[in-house]
Scaffold this active site. Structure first.
Site, mmCIF file in Angstrom:
data_model
loop_
_atom_site.group_PDB
_atom_site.id
_atom_site.type_symbol
_atom_site.label_atom_id
_atom_site.label_comp_id
_atom_site.label_asym_id
_atom_site.label_seq_id
_atom_site.Cartn_x
_atom_site.Cartn_y
_atom_site.Cartn_z
ATOM 1 N N ASP A 69 0.663 -1.469 0.002
ATOM 2 C CA ASP A 69 0.398 -0.177 0.141
ATOM 3 C C ASP A 69 0.877 1.369 -0.461
ATOM 4 O OD1 ASP A 69 -2.469 0.844 0.817
ATOM 5 O OD2 ASP A 69 -1.304 2.024 2.758
ATOM 6 N N GLU A 141 -2.224 -5.433 -3.972
ATOM 7 C CA GLU A 141 -0.534 -4.370 -2.909
ATOM 8 C C GLU A 141 0.227 -5.268 -2.106
ATOM 9 O OE1 GLU A 141 -4.090 -0.843 -1.704
ATOM 10 O OE2 GLU A 141 -3.447 -2.883 -0.524
#
EC number: 3.1.26.3
Length: 252
Positions: A69, A141
């Site tokens: 992320d 992610e």
């Protein structure tokens, strides 16, 4: 509060040969070869799979998701900062948020076919986990995090140049951007004159109308755009004009 910095396990997780073969196919297909394949396996390992194989010492992808992320946000931020030099901080933030939000990540994951590679527990599999949006966004992610750990930032950016950045360039996120304001700012900086927009064509039946807009600088055409509404067509014309002006400046 005690913080665990290292695992107390001395044994390593051993994934089944079927999993290894699956991810050899993955790496060949995407032409991305991991130095440490376990990182790749972990990126696609859901907690439900770990729970059903507790003695195998597998690790789920949640920590890689956390890292990915941050890496994704940094990479997208760098790209936007370098490519969209007339955007304000607020505009950059808005565009970045549209790119890295869950719905966008799900689209990227689906386009890459990541769902079929996820390692799931039987229960999660039976309840449609392979198509669950949040799960797919997490896997995307986690993969970014795994690639970063394995090879560094440059390969991550190269991957995003194939998967995400072209979508930004063609205006896939234009619904959150005000290209007309950006173009106006560029023109004002150069004191080049007055911008005018005009609808030059309307196509299709009333229930499915497409508008074609042209943006003019004085008497010179800068760009033509299409849209489902006049406003969208004007925004697309402005976007094309910004690209054309940038290309012209690079040629000078």
């Amino acid at each position: 509060m005690k913080v665990n910095r290292k695992s107390t396990h001395t044994k390593k997780a051993v994934y089944p040969e079927t999993v290894k073969l699956q991810f050899e196919e993955f790496q060949d297909y995407f032409n991305i070869h991991f130095k440490n394949p376990t990182l790749l396996y972990t990126a696609f390992t859901h907690s439900s799979y770990v729970n059903e194989h507790r003695r195998k010492l597998f690790t789920d992808n949640e920590r890689l998701e956390f890292l990915g992320d941050a890496v994704l946000e940094l990479s997208v931020s760098q790209y936007l900062y370098q490519e969209y030099t007339t955007m304000s901080e607020g505009e950059l933030t808005k565009l970045r948020a549209a790119i890295v939000c869950e719905p966008s990540l799900v689209i990227f994951a689906n386009e890459l076919g990541y769902g079929k590679y996820v390692l799931l527990g039987k229960g999660e599999e039976l309840t449609g986990g392979r198509e669950r949006p949040a799960l797919l966004a997490d896997v995307f992610e986690a993969f970014i995090g795994a690639l970063y750990l394995d090879q560094g930032l440059d390969p991550v950016i190269s991957f995003l140049e194939q998967v995400i950045f072209p979508k930004v360039e063609i205006g896939a996120f234009s619904h959150v951007m005000d290209y007309k304001s950006q173009l106006q700012e560029v023109i004002q900086q150069k004191n080049n004159g007055m911008l005018n927009y005009e609808i030059v064509e309307e196509k299709g039946p009333a229930h499915d109308r497409t508008f074609v807009s042209r943006v003019m600088l004085n008497s010179k055409e800068l760009g033509i755009g299409n849209g489902r509404s006049k406003k969208e067509a004007e925004q697309q014309a402005a976007r094309i004009a910004i690209i054309a002006l940038k290309d012209y400046e690079q040629e000078e």
